[in-house]
Design a protein around this motif. Structure first.
Motif, mmCIF file in Angstrom:
data_model
loop_
_atom_site.group_PDB
_atom_site.id
_atom_site.type_symbol
_atom_site.label_atom_id
_atom_site.label_comp_id
_atom_site.label_asym_id
_atom_site.label_seq_id
_atom_site.Cartn_x
_atom_site.Cartn_y
_atom_site.Cartn_z
ATOM 1 N N THR A 12 -3.505 -3.412 -4.473
ATOM 2 C CA THR A 12 -4.083 -3.536 -3.138
ATOM 3 C C THR A 12 -3.320 -2.677 -2.139
ATOM 4 O OG1 THR A 12 -4.607 -5.087 -1.356
ATOM 5 C CG2 THR A 12 -2.675 -5.588 -2.668
ATOM 6 N N ASN A 13 -3.990 -2.318 -1.066
ATOM 7 C CA ASN A 13 -3.294 -1.627 0.027
ATOM 8 C C ASN A 13 -3.382 -2.448 1.313
ATOM 9 O OD1 ASN A 13 -5.965 -1.116 0.760
ATOM 10 N ND2 ASN A 13 -5.590 1.001 1.313
ATOM 11 N N ARG A 14 -3.535 -3.765 1.179
ATOM 12 C CA ARG A 14 -3.549 -4.648 2.351
ATOM 13 C C ARG A 14 -2.194 -4.610 3.059
ATOM 14 N NH1 ARG A 14 -6.180 -8.066 -1.518
ATOM 15 N NH2 ARG A 14 -4.185 -9.028 -1.961
ATOM 16 N N THR A 15 -2.240 -4.841 4.353
ATOM 17 C CA THR A 15 -1.020 -4.954 5.148
ATOM 18 C C THR A 15 -1.233 -5.989 6.238
ATOM 19 O OG1 THR A 15 0.601 -3.786 6.509
ATOM 20 C CG2 THR A 15 -1.690 -3.084 6.731
ATOM 21 N N GLU A 26 -1.491 3.093 4.991
ATOM 22 C CA GLU A 26 -2.843 3.149 4.426
ATOM 23 C C GLU A 26 -2.854 3.741 3.020
ATOM 24 O OE1 GLU A 26 -5.336 5.188 7.244
ATOM 25 O OE2 GLU A 26 -5.580 3.381 8.464
ATOM 26 N N TRP A 29 -0.175 1.643 -2.224
ATOM 27 C CA TRP A 29 -0.876 0.762 -3.140
ATOM 28 C C TRP A 29 0.144 -0.072 -3.901
ATOM 29 C CZ3 TRP A 29 -6.044 0.130 -3.114
ATOM 30 C CH2 TRP A 29 -6.760 1.033 -2.340
#
Length: 147
Positions: A12-15, A26, A29
């Motif tokens: 995921t690339n959530r923050t 952004e 990963w």
């Protein structure tokens, strides 16, 4: 079996960073390896930085040790004392309570990968370059106000 199937782990690339601070990650990963492998006392994350991405905003933790091992590619470690090239096999340690803001930035044309070891911080984290801090389980401005 203790061998980890990296491809089976969610990437995921959530923050949680609020705007405008999220943009630098952004291209980051992450696969959190601890929960899926049964680890409870510390965390391990497999991180891929796309060209131009940072691992985080430059920061330091009051109560969390951090350790990184570069697996492939090239990154630049940026900390209070300067900029340091990192490549496969290089390692860096960030002891808790040491006010040395740090992060990795991929300034190359290809991906880089590293493992990050630590745990979920319970105390404050400081971001020396921006108006941000982690306190009480969430992000806020340095004066304590909400975003």
């Amino acid at each position: 079996m203790p061998k980890i199937d990296l491809a089976a782990m969610e990437q995921t690339n959530r923050t949680g960073y609020p705007d405008p601070y999220a943009v630098v990650v952004e291209g980051r990963w992450v696969r959190r390896l601890g929960p899926g492998s049964g680890l409870a006392d510390f965390g391990v994350s497999h991180v891929v930085l796309k060209p131009g991405a940072a691992s985080s905003q430059r920061h330091w933790h009051e109560d969390e040790d951090e350790f990184v091992v570069m697996l492939s590619g090239n990154a630049v470690l940026i900390e209070d004392e300067g900029r340091f090239a990192m490549q496969a096999g290089d390692m860096a340690a960030f002891p808790k309570g040491e006010p040395n803001g740090h992060h990795l930035v991929n300034e190359s044309d290809g991906d880089c990968e590293f493992l990050a070891f630590g745990r979920v911080p319970k105390g404050d984290a400081h971001y020396p370059d921006i108006d941000l801090r982690w306190s009480g389980g969430g992000y806020q401005r340095k004066d304590g106000s909400a975003f």
